[in-house]
Design a protein around this motif. Sequence first.
Motif, PDB file in Angstrom:
ATOM      1  N   VAL A 289       0.853  -1.187   0.000  1.00  0.00           N
ATOM      2  CA  VAL A 289       0.000   0.000   0.000  1.00  0.00           C
ATOM      3  C   VAL A 289       0.883   1.230   0.000  1.00  0.00           C
ATOM      4  O   VAL A 289       1.822   1.315   0.796  1.00  0.00           O
ATOM      5  CB  VAL A 289      -0.911   0.006   1.253  1.00  0.00           C
ATOM      6  CG1 VAL A 289      -1.729   1.303   1.322  1.00  0.00           C
ATOM      7  CG2 VAL A 289      -1.835  -1.211   1.246  1.00  0.00           C
TER       8      VAL A 289
ATOM      9  N   LEU B 198      -4.550   6.269   1.214  1.00  0.00           N
ATOM     10  CA  LEU B 198      -3.980   4.948   0.969  1.00  0.00           C
ATOM     11  C   LEU B 198      -4.307   4.483  -0.446  1.00  0.00           C
ATOM     12  O   LEU B 198      -5.433   4.628  -0.912  1.00  0.00           O
ATOM     13  CB  LEU B 198      -4.555   3.944   1.977  1.00  0.00           C
ATOM     14  CG  LEU B 198      -4.414   4.307   3.445  1.00  0.00           C
ATOM     15  CD1 LEU B 198      -5.166   3.295   4.306  1.00  0.00           C
ATOM     16  CD2 LEU B 198      -2.953   4.381   3.851  1.00  0.00           C
TER      17      LEU B 198
ATOM     18  N   TRP C 182      -3.891   1.014  -2.876  1.00  0.00           N
ATOM     19  CA  TRP C 182      -3.539  -0.394  -3.002  1.00  0.00           C
ATOM     20  C   TRP C 182      -2.737  -0.596  -4.271  1.00  0.00           C
ATOM     21  O   TRP C 182      -3.167  -0.235  -5.356  1.00  0.00           O
ATOM     22  CB  TRP C 182      -4.815  -1.234  -3.037  1.00  0.00           C
ATOM     23  CG  TRP C 182      -4.570  -2.695  -3.061  1.00  0.00           C
ATOM     24  CD1 TRP C 182      -4.326  -3.511  -2.001  1.00  0.00           C
ATOM     25  CD2 TRP C 182      -4.544  -3.531  -4.222  1.00  0.00           C
ATOM     26  NE1 TRP C 182      -4.157  -4.804  -2.424  1.00  0.00           N
ATOM     27  CE2 TRP C 182      -4.288  -4.847  -3.782  1.00  0.00           C
ATOM     28  CE3 TRP C 182      -4.711  -3.302  -5.589  1.00  0.00           C
ATOM     29  CZ2 TRP C 182      -4.194  -5.928  -4.642  1.00  0.00           C
ATOM     30  CZ3 TRP C 182      -4.627  -4.369  -6.453  1.00  0.00           C
ATOM     31  CH2 TRP C 182      -4.369  -5.664  -5.976  1.00  0.00           C
TER      32      TRP C 182
ATOM     33  N   ILE D 257      -0.516  -7.346  -4.860  1.00  0.00           N
ATOM     34  CA  ILE D 257      -0.543  -8.384  -3.835  1.00  0.00           C
ATOM     35  C   ILE D 257       0.076  -9.659  -4.372  1.00  0.00           C
ATOM     36  O   ILE D 257       0.045  -9.910  -5.584  1.00  0.00           O
ATOM     37  CB  ILE D 257      -2.009  -8.593  -3.384  1.00  0.00           C
ATOM     38  CG1 ILE D 257      -2.096  -9.281  -2.040  1.00  0.00           C
ATOM     39  CG2 ILE D 257      -2.825  -9.333  -4.454  1.00  0.00           C
ATOM     40  CD1 ILE D 257      -3.442  -9.142  -1.366  1.00  0.00           C
TER      41      ILE D 257
ATOM     42  N   GLN E 170      -6.379   5.460  10.953  1.00  0.00           N
ATOM     43  CA  GLN E 170      -4.951   5.806  10.907  1.00  0.00           C
ATOM     44  C   GLN E 170      -4.705   7.084  11.690  1.00  0.00           C
ATOM     45  O   GLN E 170      -5.317   8.121  11.418  1.00  0.00           O
ATOM     46  CB  GLN E 170      -4.462   5.993   9.471  1.00  0.00           C
ATOM     47  CG  GLN E 170      -2.954   6.224   9.403  1.00  0.00           C
ATOM     48  CD  GLN E 170      -2.431   6.400   7.993  1.00  0.00           C
ATOM     49  OE1 GLN E 170      -3.107   6.919   7.121  1.00  0.00           O
ATOM     50  NE2 GLN E 170      -1.188   5.960   7.764  1.00  0.00           N
TER      51      GLN E 170
ATOM     52  N   PRO F  26      -2.055   2.215   9.491  1.00  0.00           N
ATOM     53  CA  PRO F  26      -3.486   2.008   9.719  1.00  0.00           C
ATOM     54  C   PRO F  26      -3.750   0.758  10.549  1.00  0.00           C
ATOM     55  O   PRO F  26      -2.921  -0.150  10.612  1.00  0.00           O
ATOM     56  CB  PRO F  26      -4.053   1.863   8.301  1.00  0.00           C
ATOM     57  CG  PRO F  26      -3.082   2.608   7.440  1.00  0.00           C
ATOM     58  CD  PRO F  26      -1.742   2.328   8.072  1.00  0.00           C
TER      59      PRO F  26
ATOM     60  N   TYR G 260     -10.518   5.122   6.754  1.00  0.00           N
ATOM     61  CA  TYR G 260     -10.576   4.663   5.368  1.00  0.00           C
ATOM     62  C   TYR G 260     -11.470   3.430   5.249  1.00  0.00           C
ATOM     63  O   TYR G 260     -11.406   2.526   6.100  1.00  0.00           O
ATOM     64  CB  TYR G 260      -9.188   4.272   4.866  1.00  0.00           C
ATOM     65  CG  TYR G 260      -8.199   5.402   4.785  1.00  0.00           C
ATOM     66  CD1 TYR G 260      -7.351   5.674   5.854  1.00  0.00           C
ATOM     67  CD2 TYR G 260      -8.088   6.185   3.634  1.00  0.00           C
ATOM     68  CE1 TYR G 260      -6.440   6.719   5.782  1.00  0.00           C
ATOM     69  CE2 TYR G 260      -7.174   7.223   3.555  1.00  0.00           C
ATOM     70  CZ  TYR G 260      -6.354   7.483   4.633  1.00  0.00           C
ATOM     71  OH  TYR G 260      -5.443   8.510   4.558  1.00  0.00           O
TER      72      TYR G 260
ATOM     73  N   PRO H 274      -8.284 -11.102  -5.549  1.00  0.00           N
ATOM     74  CA  PRO H 274      -7.542 -10.538  -4.427  1.00  0.00           C
ATOM     75  C   PRO H 274      -7.233  -9.053  -4.586  1.00  0.00           C
ATOM     76  O   PRO H 274      -6.553  -8.480  -3.746  1.00  0.00           O
ATOM     77  CB  PRO H 274      -6.247 -11.360  -4.439  1.00  0.00           C
ATOM     78  CG  PRO H 274      -6.008 -11.594  -5.897  1.00  0.00           C
ATOM     79  CD  PRO H 274      -7.376 -11.789  -6.506  1.00  0.00           C
TER      80      PRO H 274
ATOM     81  N   SER I  58      -7.984  -4.977  -4.594  1.00  0.00           N
ATOM     82  CA  SER I  58      -8.650  -4.180  -3.574  1.00  0.00           C
ATOM     83  C   SER I  58      -8.567  -2.709  -3.930  1.00  0.00           C
ATOM     84  O   SER I  58      -7.770  -2.322  -4.797  1.00  0.00           O
ATOM     85  CB  SER I  58      -7.974  -4.417  -2.219  1.00  0.00           C
ATOM     86  OG  SER I  58      -8.748  -3.889  -1.177  1.00  0.00           O
ATOM     87  N   VAL I  59      -9.416  -1.899  -3.300  1.00  0.00           N
ATOM     88  CA  VAL I  59      -9.405  -0.448  -3.491  1.00  0.00           C
ATOM     89  C   VAL I  59      -9.781   0.200  -2.171  1.00  0.00           C
ATOM     90  O   VAL I  59     -10.699  -0.273  -1.473  1.00  0.00           O
ATOM     91  CB  VAL I  59     -10.411  -0.018  -4.584  1.00  0.00           C
ATOM     92  CG1 VAL I  59     -10.448   1.498  -4.694  1.00  0.00           C
ATOM     93  CG2 VAL I  59     -10.056  -0.627  -5.924  1.00  0.00           C
ATOM     94  N   PHE I  60      -9.100   1.303  -1.843  1.00  0.00           N
ATOM     95  CA  PHE I  60      -9.437   2.092  -0.669  1.00  0.00           C
ATOM     96  C   PHE I  60     -10.287   3.297  -1.066  1.00  0.00           C
ATOM     97  O   PHE I  60     -10.171   3.810  -2.179  1.00  0.00           O
ATOM     98  CB  PHE I  60      -8.164   2.615   0.009  1.00  0.00           C
ATOM     99  CG  PHE I  60      -7.362   1.576   0.713  1.00  0.00           C
ATOM    100  CD1 PHE I  60      -6.265   0.991   0.093  1.00  0.00           C
ATOM    101  CD2 PHE I  60      -7.680   1.181   2.007  1.00  0.00           C
ATOM    102  CE1 PHE I  60      -5.503   0.030   0.737  1.00  0.00           C
ATOM    103  CE2 PHE I  60      -6.921   0.227   2.662  1.00  0.00           C
ATOM    104  CZ  PHE I  60      -5.843  -0.351   2.035  1.00  0.00           C
ATOM    105  N   GLY I  61     -11.080   3.750  -0.105  1.00  0.00           N
ATOM    106  CA  GLY I  61     -11.738   5.031  -0.254  1.00  0.00           C
ATOM    107  C   GLY I  61     -10.744   6.155  -0.010  1.00  0.00           C
ATOM    108  O   GLY I  61      -9.611   5.909   0.421  1.00  0.00           O
ATOM    109  N   GLY I  62     -11.159   7.369  -0.247  1.00  0.00           N
ATOM    110  CA  GLY I  62     -10.253   8.506  -0.163  1.00  0.00           C
ATOM    111  C   GLY I  62      -9.919   8.975   1.249  1.00  0.00           C
ATOM    112  O   GLY I  62      -8.999   9.775   1.436  1.00  0.00           O
TER     113      GLY I  62
END
Lengths: 122, 108
Positions: free
Chosen positions: A37, A45, A47, A50, B38, B44, B87, B95, B97-101
């Motif tokens: 990350v 953050l 991504w 992986i 975080q 985090p 977040y 597998p 993935s994505v994070f929010g802002g």
Amino acid sequence: EVQLVQSGAEVKKPGESLKISCKGSGYSFTSYWIGWVRQMPGKGLEWMGIIYPGDSDTRYSPSFQGQVTISADKSISTAYLQWSSLKASDTAMYYCVRRVDTAMVTGAFDIWGQGTMVTVSS
Amino acid sequence: DIQMTQSPSSLSASVGDRVTITCRASQSISSYLNWYQQKPGKAPKLLIYAASSLQSGVPSRFSGSGSGTDFTLTISSLQPEDFATYYCQQSYSTPRSVFGGGTKVEIK
């Protein structure tokens, strides 16, 4: 204790190569996906990608495909993130994370490394 | 890729306030939604997994709800140690993935 321990901070020049590491302990390293990350200064953050150390199956975010390489050496329970030619825009904190996949928990990152700060400056 | 949109991006609140943060997915992700906290200078920490399950050791004032595209993280009574950035993360497209802002919770 389950933990991920990352290599130390790096200061590099644009165009240089770099490989940072993430060593897992306290659990079966080959049984969990390890992700990376990015967090640019003052930002959120992101991504990156992986790897499953058991068979080296690797996936990347489209934003990072071709920009970095993720690998792992299961014999020493260590995952890596590497760049062949760094740019100033690679300056960021990089975290490795363990992804947990059970019947109850699917895809959460339950263990985080302490982070590796990479600074790229001429 | 599935996009995650958090709102608000920041908020000011007082100790004892009830705080709600929203995360919206660009398509249905069932309950594959996780929340992280975080604090400055720290990695985090996982708070909530599978949209509503509390991670071990996390205070019960934190709760999560939602499914499909709309999710909520609620802090029932904000404590001084809760001032942080939060977040969301979708794990539906495993597998990948994505994070929010992110949502920064500041002291009023």
